[in-house]
Design a protein around this motif. Structure first.
Motif, short mmCIF file in Angstrom:
data_model
loop_
_atom_site.label_atom_id
_atom_site.label_comp_id
_atom_site.label_asym_id
_atom_site.label_seq_id
_atom_site.Cartn_x
_atom_site.Cartn_y
_atom_site.Cartn_z
N SER A 187 0.81 3.92 2.82
CA SER A 187 -0.35 4.85 2.93
C SER A 187 -1.26 4.07 3.52
CB SER A 187 -0.81 5.09 1.41
OG SER A 187 -1.98 5.81 1.45
N PHE A 195 0.85 -0.97 -0.07
CA PHE A 195 0.04 -0.10 0.08
C PHE A 195 0.75 1.30 0.17
CE2 PHE A 195 -2.78 -3.55 1.65
CZ PHE A 195 -3.80 -3.12 0.79
N GLU A 201 -4.82 4.18 1.45
CA GLU A 201 -4.76 3.28 0.57
C GLU A 201 -5.49 2.25 1.05
OE1 GLU A 201 -1.82 2.11 -2.44
OE2 GLU A 201 -1.28 4.43 -2.63
#
Length: 155
Positions: A91, A88, A94
């Motif tokens: 993040s 990800f 995300e």
């Protein structure tokens, strides 16, 4: 403290160890669900987990008492950070978006954290029935294919 990766077998044993926190080899053999591994196998895993820094030992007479050094919470955080890093792009946004899109977390769950996030309704694509059309209208499709082939040959 550096946390190392665990194999699935080591992780399975650690789940039992996290429940016990402090234990002897005989405690593990009693608590382990069926099918129980051989005592030598468990002893080998204990040695490995001590080397990896997950457990410590105290010698009491002729036997060892084991204590958990890495709490479950720390291991979970380690795995979550690894997941964020590898899948990800570090993040949190995300991963949260993925959890929402996969219906693994809902708006009601987020309200517990006093977050104001509006989740857009999921967009559904119209199904493409190419195969169905081919079955229902086989002659029309074949004629189109022949015409396309003829045009390509002329060019």
């Amino acid at each position: 403290m550096k946390i190392n990766h665990l194999t699935s077998a080591e992780e399975t044993l650690m789940r039992l160890f996290w429940k016990l926190e402090s234990f002897y080899l005989k405690d593990i053999m009693e608590q382990h669900p069926e099918p129980k591994p051989h005592q030598n196998t468990v002893s080998t895993y204990l040695k490995i987990l001590v080397e990896k820094g997950y457990l410590s030992t105290e010698k009491e007479g002729r036997i060892f008492k084991y204590n958990v050094l890495v709490p479950l919470k720390d291991y979970r955080n380690f795995l979550l950070k690894e997941l964020l890093h590898h899948f990800f792009n570090n993040s949190g946004k995300e991963i949260l978006q993925s959890l929402i899109l996969e219906n693994l977390i809902f708006e009601e769950d987020l309200k517990d954290f006093n977050l104001t996030i509006e989740i857009p309704p999921a967009k559904s694509k119209e199904p493409h029935f190419e195969y169905v059309n081919e079955i229902l209208n086989p002659k029309k499709d074949k004629k189109k294919d022949k015409n396309k082939k003829k045009k390509k040959k002329k060019d």
